[in-house]
Write an enzyme that holds these catalytic residues in place. Sequence first.
Site, PDB file in Angstrom:
ATOM      1  N   GLY A 225      -8.040   3.502  -5.411  1.00 47.83           N
ATOM      2  CA  GLY A 225      -7.899   2.707  -6.635  1.00 47.83           C
ATOM      3  C   GLY A 225      -6.437   1.650  -6.238  1.00 47.83           C
TER       4      GLY A 225
ATOM      5  N   GLY B  16     -15.826  -6.976   9.936  1.00 49.47           N
ATOM      6  CA  GLY B  16     -14.399  -7.731  10.433  1.00 49.47           C
ATOM      7  C   GLY B  16     -14.047  -8.303   9.416  1.00 49.47           C
TER       8      GLY B  16
ATOM      9  CE  LYS C  37     -21.259  -9.589   3.196  1.00 53.78           C
ATOM     10  NZ  LYS C  37     -19.863 -10.142   2.623  1.00 53.78           N
TER      11      LYS C  37
ATOM     12  CG  ASN D  35      -0.149  -0.060   2.186  1.00 59.15           C
ATOM     13  OD1 ASN D  35       1.035  -0.045   2.475  1.00 59.15           O
ATOM     14  ND2 ASN D  35      -1.115  -0.254   3.649  1.00 59.15           N
TER      15      ASN D  35
ATOM     16  CG  ASP E  82      -5.320  -9.259   4.516  1.00 56.55           C
ATOM     17  OD1 ASP E  82      -4.405  -9.258   4.707  1.00 56.55           O
ATOM     18  OD2 ASP E  82      -6.017  -8.987   6.024  1.00 56.55           O
TER      19      ASP E  82
HETATM   20  O1  RIB Z   1      -4.848  -7.241   7.533  1.00 56.97           O
HETATM   21  C1  RIB Z   1      -5.924  -7.269   8.487  1.00 56.97           C
HETATM   22  C2  RIB Z   1      -5.706  -8.099   9.501  1.00 56.97           C
HETATM   23  O2  RIB Z   1      -4.427  -7.276   9.856  1.00 56.97           O
HETATM   24  C3  RIB Z   1      -6.373  -7.975  10.894  1.00 56.97           C
HETATM   25  O3  RIB Z   1      -7.216  -9.457  10.935  1.00 56.97           O
HETATM   26  C4  RIB Z   1      -5.162  -8.349  12.078  1.00 56.97           C
HETATM   27  O4  RIB Z   1      -5.623  -9.521  12.464  1.00 56.97           O
HETATM   28  C5  RIB Z   1      -3.896  -8.181  11.354  1.00 56.97           C
HETATM   29  O5  RIB Z   1      -3.273  -9.708  11.410  1.00 56.97           O
END
Ligand code: RIB
Length: 310
Positions: free
Chosen positions: A228, A290, A288, A187, A255
């Site tokens: 973006g 989480g 969402k 990033n 992620d």
């Molecule tokens: O990228 C997000 C993640 O960074 C979280 O789920 C946390 O556990 C850290 O590893």
Amino acid sequence: MEKRITVIGSYNTDLVSKAPHLPKPGETILGGPFIMGPGGKGSNQAVCSARLDAEVYFIGCIGNDNFGKIAKDFLLKENVKVDYLKVTDKTHTGIALIIVDDKTGENMIVVAPGANMEVNIEQINAVKDIILSSDVVLLQLEIPIETISYVLNLVSNERKPLSILNPAPARKLDDKILGKADIVTPNRNELEIITGIKIETLEDVEKASIKMLSYGTKGVVVTLGKDGAFVVTENKRKHIPSFKVEAVDTTGAGDAFNGGLAVALSEGKDLISAVTFASAVAALSVTKMGAASSMPYREEVERFLKEYSN
Ligand code: RIB
């Protein structure tokens, strides 16, 4: 045929609270609600890839404790293969303390890595065949750097599979390690720390990415959140705008992007189409709460892309 993705990385139990704003040093804020859920960059990327229909192996390490048991059950339920997930008595399952700003969805995270630091070279040697028979190997920086370096050397010597290094969380990295990865996905902040170039404009992003390319990697994909993504290869420079959505929680967006990118590239998409697909996966994830639990399923992503193109 299902593509195989091996994710080598962290699992954390995320302990999350929302707050009216992110606290300043020394400040106590009444926030909430409190949510506990599965996280860790490695595990999040593994879950994302599995929800997008890849065959996924997760190589990591958890503690011999309740959080570890919850982790294994969760990954199994998500169709992530945990045959080579190590359990250690030495220390606790990784923990992440997360605060999410109620208004912007932005977060602050502190990770106590615990068992993640036990993912070692011996464990990698035991799964060499799985790694080398994968279509993509996906790594982040929440496990020991020696292990990451060992995997990248192995994969680059064998010239397979395609390796993606998500250099998160941000840290200074040896150029030689970085140069072994086929695709690097920093990033803004990670790009700045790795290259030493201050990032303020898209021109800075391009300049720093070109510097990163000089380390030997074949492609740099910079994730820019709501701005973006920026792709740089030897003969390509392209800014890809984000999909506009209402952000509820940005935790795990990076992620989601990396999971999406790994799946798209494993299926043979070209880099630009793969980044577009990954951006859609990330956009859906921020709608969402989480981390792992916010990863979208394949059909949601296909539907979203179709709606967007109309
Ligand atoms: O990228 C997000 C993640 O960074 C979280 O789920 C946390 O556990 C850290 O590893």
